[in-house]
Motif scaffolding. Structure first.
Motif, short mmCIF file in Angstrom:
data_model
loop_
_atom_site.label_atom_id
_atom_site.label_comp_id
_atom_site.label_asym_id
_atom_site.label_seq_id
_atom_site.Cartn_x
_atom_site.Cartn_y
_atom_site.Cartn_z
N UNK A 38 -13.01 -3.73 21.90
CA UNK A 38 -11.60 -3.43 22.19
C UNK A 38 -11.11 -4.21 23.39
N UNK A 39 -11.95 -4.32 24.42
CA UNK A 39 -11.58 -5.06 25.62
C UNK A 39 -11.37 -6.53 25.30
N UNK A 40 -12.17 -7.05 24.37
CA UNK A 40 -12.08 -8.46 24.00
C UNK A 40 -10.94 -8.73 23.02
N UNK A 41 -10.46 -7.69 22.35
CA UNK A 41 -9.48 -7.90 21.30
C UNK A 41 -10.07 -8.61 20.11
N UNK A 42 -11.36 -8.37 19.86
CA UNK A 42 -12.08 -9.03 18.78
C UNK A 42 -12.47 -7.98 17.75
N UNK A 43 -12.23 -8.28 16.48
CA UNK A 43 -12.63 -7.38 15.41
C UNK A 43 -14.14 -7.48 15.19
N UNK A 44 -14.76 -6.34 14.87
CA UNK A 44 -16.20 -6.32 14.62
C UNK A 44 -16.60 -7.34 13.55
N UNK A 45 -15.75 -7.56 12.57
CA UNK A 45 -16.08 -8.50 11.49
C UNK A 45 -16.09 -9.95 11.96
N UNK A 46 -15.52 -10.21 13.15
CA UNK A 46 -15.52 -11.57 13.69
C UNK A 46 -16.82 -11.90 14.43
N UNK A 47 -17.65 -10.90 14.69
CA UNK A 47 -18.88 -11.13 15.44
C UNK A 47 -19.88 -11.88 14.57
N UNK A 48 -20.35 -13.03 15.08
CA UNK A 48 -21.29 -13.85 14.32
C UNK A 48 -22.73 -13.54 14.59
N UNK A 49 -23.00 -12.83 15.70
CA UNK A 49 -24.39 -12.52 16.06
C UNK A 49 -24.40 -11.28 16.93
N UNK A 50 -25.43 -10.46 16.74
CA UNK A 50 -25.66 -9.28 17.57
C UNK A 50 -27.02 -9.43 18.22
N UNK A 51 -27.05 -9.34 19.55
CA UNK A 51 -28.31 -9.39 20.28
C UNK A 51 -28.50 -8.04 20.95
N UNK A 52 -29.56 -7.34 20.57
CA UNK A 52 -29.85 -6.04 21.13
C UNK A 52 -31.00 -6.10 22.11
N UNK A 53 -30.85 -5.39 23.22
CA UNK A 53 -31.93 -5.22 24.19
C UNK A 53 -32.72 -3.99 23.78
N UNK A 54 -34.01 -4.16 23.54
CA UNK A 54 -34.84 -3.10 22.97
C UNK A 54 -35.12 -1.98 23.96
N UNK A 55 -35.32 -0.78 23.40
CA UNK A 55 -35.84 0.35 24.16
C UNK A 55 -37.15 0.80 23.54
N UNK A 56 -38.15 1.03 24.36
CA UNK A 56 -39.45 1.47 23.85
C UNK A 56 -39.48 2.98 23.66
N UNK A 57 -38.38 3.66 23.98
CA UNK A 57 -38.34 5.12 23.85
C UNK A 57 -37.52 5.58 22.66
N UNK A 58 -37.04 4.67 21.84
CA UNK A 58 -36.18 5.04 20.72
C UNK A 58 -36.86 4.97 19.37
N UNK A 59 -38.22 4.98 19.35
CA UNK A 59 -38.92 4.83 18.09
C UNK A 59 -38.70 3.46 17.50
N UNK A 60 -38.98 3.32 16.19
CA UNK A 60 -38.85 2.00 15.57
C UNK A 60 -37.44 1.42 15.69
N UNK A 61 -36.37 2.22 15.54
CA UNK A 61 -35.03 1.63 15.72
C UNK A 61 -34.85 0.99 17.09
N UNK A 62 -35.52 1.53 18.12
CA UNK A 62 -35.43 0.94 19.45
C UNK A 62 -36.13 -0.39 19.58
N UNK A 63 -37.15 -0.62 18.74
CA UNK A 63 -37.87 -1.89 18.76
C UNK A 63 -37.12 -3.00 18.03
N UNK A 64 -36.16 -2.63 17.21
CA UNK A 64 -35.34 -3.61 16.49
C UNK A 64 -33.87 -3.30 16.81
N UNK A 65 -33.57 -3.27 18.10
CA UNK A 65 -32.26 -2.79 18.56
C UNK A 65 -31.11 -3.60 18.00
N UNK A 66 -31.28 -4.91 17.87
CA UNK A 66 -30.19 -5.72 17.34
C UNK A 66 -29.77 -5.26 15.96
#
Length: 399
Positions: A38-66
């Motif tokens: 919202x701050x960027x004024x960019x639609x989610x569909x315009x995002x070409x890449x998502x980079x997630x910083x992993x958490x070791x406390x979130x189970x498997x979803x945390x290991x593949x945060x992106x």
């Protein structure tokens, strides 16, 4: 690549307030991501890449945060990347996004980090690892992080003559700034007397000298400079350097029975310490020096450690950090405010999010929209932190 040729634009910054909310990391991260979009004024569909910083406390979803964040926001075909570097995970994620943008693999990238942290000490993750100096201090010395911080504070007292009263002034400074930050967990000013009256955790450090563990999330929308111009953003905050260097001490395979006689361990370390090399690499890439800084966001796991960062960033010579602090140079209104966000003293640790949150603060400060904690005329800022197993990071942002 150095200087303006390596610039990328910060189009959006978003956070979920830190605290203990009882929700999962995906909730905190998606709230932060939507705020950044919202701050960027960019639609989610315009995002070409998502980079997630992993958490070791979130189970498997945390290991593949992106991928976890991409699914939570709604799969739309973006490439995904997940990175882990302990406390430096967020900066590694920013560095990965920057590389993709400069390589032309995407025009706009969403970077997200979030955590739901347990109360108390972080337990070592990953099992036995005898070649890891951090595991060794946990296992052989019982030096969990607060003990390590206490030993570090004792060393500064012995080498530089600092006192617990000096350390307390760091907490007083950061709490005053955090009281002005709506995203901070702790928003109450404290006195040096209150720090001194808090329980001893690891002598000489007391409870208010050491940061808490927290839940929280932070996100950034980053783009190429061409994309920013096409969107009519003429003068965005720009990330000019991302330093994720490793130490230069000799690397050894530690054979525990022979540890006392290992000649490599006995070798003299280089004159430049690891934290100083993190900052130097960032300065060199950005083409700036300490004298160019308007502000800094540093990793204040403990009050004593913040003082060390003053020296490592080149804000003062070794042993002069307390003078800088007592002169008010690092407070709001000072020459180079350090942790105008309130730092970890006010937020606590939400590990994958904190290096991203530091860049959110730089973004708001360089835009001039930080409200009561605004650093007047801010033009250049740096972040710095350090993770386990030799992960270090610094980010330089300019406007």
């Amino acid at each position: 690549m150095s200087g303006a040729a390596g610039d990328i634009a910060v189009l959006g910054a978003g956070m979920h307030p830190w605290g203990k909310g009882g929700r999962g990391f995906l909730h905190y991260g998606t709230v932060a991501a939507r705020a950044a979009l919202a701050d960027a004024g960019v639609d989610w569909r315009d995002i070409g890449s998502v980079v997630g910083a992993d958490t070791v406390r979130g189970g498997y979803p945390g290991y593949v945060a992106g991928a976890s964040f991409a699914r939570a926001l709604g799969w739309q075909g973006a490439r995904v990347t997940s990175v882990y570097a302990a406390c430096a995970s967020g900066a590694q994620a920013i560095g990965t996004a920057r590389a993709q943008l400069l390589a032309g693999l995407a025009d706009v990238v969403l970077v997200v980090g979030a955590d739901a942290a347990p109360k108390g000490f972080f337990a070592p993750a990953g099992g036995d690892r005898q070649d890891d100096p951090d595991w060794l201090r946990f296992r052989l010395l019982g030096a969990v992080n607060p003990v390590y911080f206490g030993l570090f504070a004792r060393r500064r007292m012995a080498v530089h003559g600092e006192t617990p009263e000096d350390f307390a002034l760091v907490k007083v400074k950061n709490a005053a700034a955090g009281a002005l930050n709506p995203y901070a967990r702790y928003r109450t000013a404290v006195t040096a007397g209150e720090v001194a009256a808090s329980p001893v955790v690891a002598d000489p450090l007391r409870l208010l000298d050491i940061c808490a563990t927290s839940d929280g999330g932070a996100a950034l929308v980053l783009s190429s400079m061409d994309f920013a111009r096409r969107r009519g953003v003429i003068d965005p905050v720009r990330i000019r350097a991302v330093s994720t260097v490793t130490p230069v001490y000799p690397r050894t395979v530690l054979d525990l029975p022979d540890i006392a006689t290992d000649s490599a361990i006995a070798a003299d370390p280089p004159p430049e310490l690891f934290r100083a090399s993190i900052a130097r690499a960032a300065y060199e890439e950005a083409g700036i020096g300490p004298g160019d800084l308007s502000l800094a966001e540093v990793y204040d796991l403990s009050t004593a450690l913040e003082l060390e960062w003053y020296e490592d960033l080149g804000l003062c010579a070794a042993g002069e950090a307390v003078k800088l602090l007592r002169d008010g140079a690092t407070a709001l209104g000072g020459r180079v405010p350090v942790n105008p966000s309130g730092g970890l003293a006010s937020f606590g640790e939400a590990v994958p999010a904190q290096a991203i949150a530091q860049v959110c603060e730089l973004t708001w400060q360089l835009r001039g929209v930080a409200g009561a904690r605004q650093v007047p005329g801010a033009r250049v800022g740096i972040t710095a932190n350090q993770g386990l197993f030799g992960h270090g990071s610094a980010v330089v942002a300019v406007r």
